[in-house]
Design an enzyme around this catalytic site. Structure first.
Site, PDB file in Angstrom:
ATOM      1  N   GLU A   1     -33.013  18.128  -3.054  1.00 20.01           N
ATOM      2  CA  GLU A   1     -32.886  16.738  -3.494  1.00 20.01           C
ATOM      3  C   GLU A   1     -31.404  16.419  -3.642  1.00 20.01           C
ATOM      4  O   GLU A   1     -30.624  17.295  -4.022  1.00 20.01           O
ATOM      5  CB  GLU A   1     -33.556  16.510  -4.862  1.00 20.01           C
ATOM      6  CG  GLU A   1     -35.051  16.391  -4.814  1.00 20.01           C
ATOM      7  CD  GLU A   1     -35.726  17.672  -5.244  1.00 20.01           C
ATOM      8  OE1 GLU A   1     -35.014  18.571  -5.739  1.00 20.01           O
ATOM      9  OE2 GLU A   1     -36.951  17.789  -5.070  1.00 20.01           O
TER      10      GLU A   1
ATOM     11  N   TYR B   1     -25.375  17.975   4.607  1.00 17.21           N
ATOM     12  CA  TYR B   1     -26.754  18.408   4.874  1.00 17.21           C
ATOM     13  C   TYR B   1     -27.206  17.929   6.258  1.00 17.21           C
ATOM     14  O   TYR B   1     -27.843  18.679   7.007  1.00 17.21           O
ATOM     15  CB  TYR B   1     -27.707  17.888   3.790  1.00 17.21           C
ATOM     16  CG  TYR B   1     -27.383  18.367   2.387  1.00 17.21           C
ATOM     17  CD1 TYR B   1     -26.960  19.663   2.156  1.00 17.21           C
ATOM     18  CD2 TYR B   1     -27.511  17.521   1.294  1.00 17.21           C
ATOM     19  CE1 TYR B   1     -26.656  20.101   0.870  1.00 17.21           C
ATOM     20  CE2 TYR B   1     -27.213  17.955   0.009  1.00 17.21           C
ATOM     21  CZ  TYR B   1     -26.776  19.237  -0.196  1.00 17.21           C
ATOM     22  OH  TYR B   1     -26.478  19.676  -1.465  1.00 17.21           O
TER      23      TYR B   1
HETATM   24  C1  LIG Z   1     -20.979  18.067  -1.628  1.00 24.01           C
HETATM   25  C2  LIG Z   1     -19.919  19.150  -1.703  1.00 24.01           C
HETATM   26  C3  LIG Z   1     -20.580  20.443  -2.123  1.00 24.01           C
HETATM   27  C4  LIG Z   1     -19.280  19.320  -0.303  1.00 24.01           C
HETATM   28  O1  LIG Z   1     -18.377  20.410  -0.362  1.00 24.01           O
HETATM   29  P1  LIG Z   1     -17.191  20.593   0.710  1.00 24.01           P
HETATM   30  O2  LIG Z   1     -16.749  21.993   0.614  1.00 24.01           O
HETATM   31  O3  LIG Z   1     -16.184  19.529   0.520  1.00 24.01           O
HETATM   32  O4  LIG Z   1     -17.970  20.354   2.080  1.00 24.01           O
HETATM   33  P2  LIG Z   1     -17.410  20.661   3.535  1.00 24.01           P
HETATM   34  O5  LIG Z   1     -15.923  20.708   3.486  1.00 24.01           O
HETATM   35  O6  LIG Z   1     -18.147  21.809   4.091  1.00 24.01           O
HETATM   36  O7  LIG Z   1     -17.906  19.379   4.345  1.00 24.01           O
HETATM   37  C5  LIG Z   1     -17.530  18.093   3.959  1.00 24.01           C
HETATM   38  C6  LIG Z   1     -17.975  17.115   5.046  1.00 24.01           C
HETATM   39  O8  LIG Z   1     -18.222  15.851   4.463  1.00 24.01           O
HETATM   40  C7  LIG Z   1     -17.431  14.902   5.127  1.00 24.01           C
HETATM   41  N1  LIG Z   1     -17.103  13.910   4.109  1.00 24.01           N
HETATM   42  C8  LIG Z   1     -16.203  14.041   3.120  1.00 24.01           C
HETATM   43  N2  LIG Z   1     -16.187  12.907   2.375  1.00 24.01           N
HETATM   44  C9  LIG Z   1     -17.109  12.050   2.914  1.00 24.01           C
HETATM   45  C10 LIG Z   1     -17.574  10.730   2.600  1.00 24.01           C
HETATM   46  N3  LIG Z   1     -17.058  10.034   1.559  1.00 24.01           N
HETATM   47  N4  LIG Z   1     -18.539  10.162   3.371  1.00 24.01           N
HETATM   48  C11 LIG Z   1     -19.065  10.838   4.404  1.00 24.01           C
HETATM   49  N5  LIG Z   1     -18.661  12.098   4.740  1.00 24.01           N
HETATM   50  C12 LIG Z   1     -17.704  12.695   4.009  1.00 24.01           C
HETATM   51  C13 LIG Z   1     -16.271  15.655   5.678  1.00 24.01           C
HETATM   52  O9  LIG Z   1     -15.712  14.973   6.779  1.00 24.01           O
HETATM   53  C14 LIG Z   1     -16.940  16.952   6.107  1.00 24.01           C
HETATM   54  O10 LIG Z   1     -17.592  16.776   7.334  1.00 24.01           O
HETATM   55  P3  LIG Z   1     -17.164  17.632   8.633  1.00 24.01           P
HETATM   56  O11 LIG Z   1     -17.443  19.077   8.328  1.00 24.01           O
HETATM   57  O12 LIG Z   1     -18.049  17.118   9.708  1.00 24.01           O
HETATM   58  O13 LIG Z   1     -15.711  17.344   8.817  1.00 24.01           O
HETATM   59  C15 LIG Z   1     -18.781  18.771  -2.689  1.00 24.01           C
HETATM   60  O14 LIG Z   1     -18.347  17.459  -2.391  1.00 24.01           O
HETATM   61  C16 LIG Z   1     -19.191  18.833  -4.143  1.00 24.01           C
HETATM   62  O15 LIG Z   1     -19.112  19.875  -4.784  1.00 24.01           O
HETATM   63  N6  LIG Z   1     -19.630  17.709  -4.711  1.00 24.01           N
HETATM   64  C17 LIG Z   1     -20.015  17.653  -6.148  1.00 24.01           C
HETATM   65  C18 LIG Z   1     -21.301  18.399  -6.392  1.00 24.01           C
HETATM   66  C19 LIG Z   1     -22.420  17.821  -5.559  1.00 24.01           C
HETATM   67  O16 LIG Z   1     -22.612  16.617  -5.493  1.00 24.01           O
HETATM   68  N7  LIG Z   1     -23.200  18.726  -4.939  1.00 24.01           N
HETATM   69  C20 LIG Z   1     -24.351  18.359  -4.136  1.00 24.01           C
HETATM   70  C21 LIG Z   1     -25.571  18.308  -4.991  1.00 24.01           C
HETATM   71  S1  LIG Z   1     -27.005  17.862  -4.051  1.00 24.01           S
END
Ligand SMILES: CC(C)(COP(=O)(O)OP(=O)(O)OC[C@H]1O[C@@H](n2cnc3c(N)ncnc32)[C@H](O)[C@@H]1OP(=O)(O)O)[C@@H](O)C(=O)NCCC(=O)NCCS
Length: 146
Positions: free
Chosen positions: A105, A117
Site C-alpha cells: 500500500e 514501484y
Molecule cells: C520512496 C523512497 C523510498 C524512494 O527512495 P530512493 O532511494 O530515492 O529511490 P530511487 O533513488 O531508487 O528511485 C527514485 C525514483 O523516483 C524518481 N522520482 C524522484 N522524485 C520524484 C517525483 N517527485 N515524482 C516522480 N518521480 C520521482 C526518480 O527519478 C527515480 O526514478 P529513476 O530511477 O527512474 O531515475 C524515498 O523517497 C523515501 O524514503 N520516502 C519516504 C518514505 C516513503 O514514503 N516510503 C514509501 C512508503 S510506501
C-alpha cells in the site's frame, strides 16, 4: 558511493527506528522493529553506505505472497537508486522462493514511491479509503507478479 544491501539484525533497530522517525509521520518504534525481526514470516534488509544504515525495506511472506511493509531512505541519500536496489533484492528473493506475487500500500500522493514501484512493474489494483492517518489519506493497493 558504494551501497551495500544486507540483512537487518537486532543491533540495527535503534538506527532503523530513527530513520522511520525522519521518513514517516507515524513511525514504527524500536519494539515494533524488534518484533518484526523475531517473526519468522518477516524479511528485512538494510542499505548501507560506509557501514552506515541509510535505508531499509521489509516484507512479510504469507503463503505465495510477499507483502511489502515499508521502504525508506534517508532524505540526503534519495534519488541515487537505493530504494531501487532494495526492491531488486526483494524481487530476487521472491524469484528464488515460492512467492509469486508482491503487494503493498502507498499513499496516493506519494509520487516518488509510486514512481519507483511502477518502474518494477507494480500496478494499481484499487484503493483503501482513508487507510492512512496524520494526514488522513487513501492508500493505493499495488500488485506485481514476480
Ligand atoms: C520512496 C523512497 C523510498 C524512494 O527512495 P530512493 O532511494 O530515492 O529511490 P530511487 O533513488 O531508487 O528511485 C527514485 C525514483 O523516483 C524518481 N522520482 C524522484 N522524485 C520524484 C517525483 N517527485 N515524482 C516522480 N518521480 C520521482 C526518480 O527519478 C527515480 O526514478 P529513476 O530511477 O527512474 O531515475 C524515498 O523517497 C523515501 O524514503 N520516502 C519516504 C518514505 C516513503 O514514503 N516510503 C514509501 C512508503 S510506501
Amino acid at each position: 558511493m558504494e551501497v551495500k544491501i544486507r540483512s537487518m539484525n537486532l543491533n540495527d533497530v535503534e538506527v532503523v527506528a530513527g530513520i522511520d522517525r525522519i521518513c514517516f509521520s507515524m513511525p514504527w518504534s524500536k519494539d515494533t522493529f524488534t518484533k518484526e525481526l523475531l517473526n519468522n514470516l518477516s524479511y528485512y534488509q538494510c542499505a548501507t553506505v560506509d557501514d552506515k544504515i541509510v535505508g531499509y525495506m521489509g516484507m512479510w511472506k504469507i503463503c505465495d505472497e510477499g507483502h511489502i511493509t515499508n521502504v525508506a531512505v534517508l532524505p540526503e541519500y534519495r534519488n541515487r537508486g537505493i530504494a531501487s536496489l532494495l526492491i531488486e533484492k526483494i524481487i530476487g528473493v521472491c524469484k528464488c522462493s515460492e512467492i509469486n506475487n508482491l503487494t503493498l500500500e502507498v499513499r496516493e500522493s506519494n509520487y516518488e514511491a509510486i514512481r519507483v514501484y511502477e518502474k518494477y512493474g507494480f500496478k494499481s489494483a484499487g484503493i483503501r479509503p482513508n487507510y492512512y492517518h496524520m494526514p488522513t489519506e487513501n492508500a493505493i493497493i499495488m500488485w506485481k507478479t514476480v
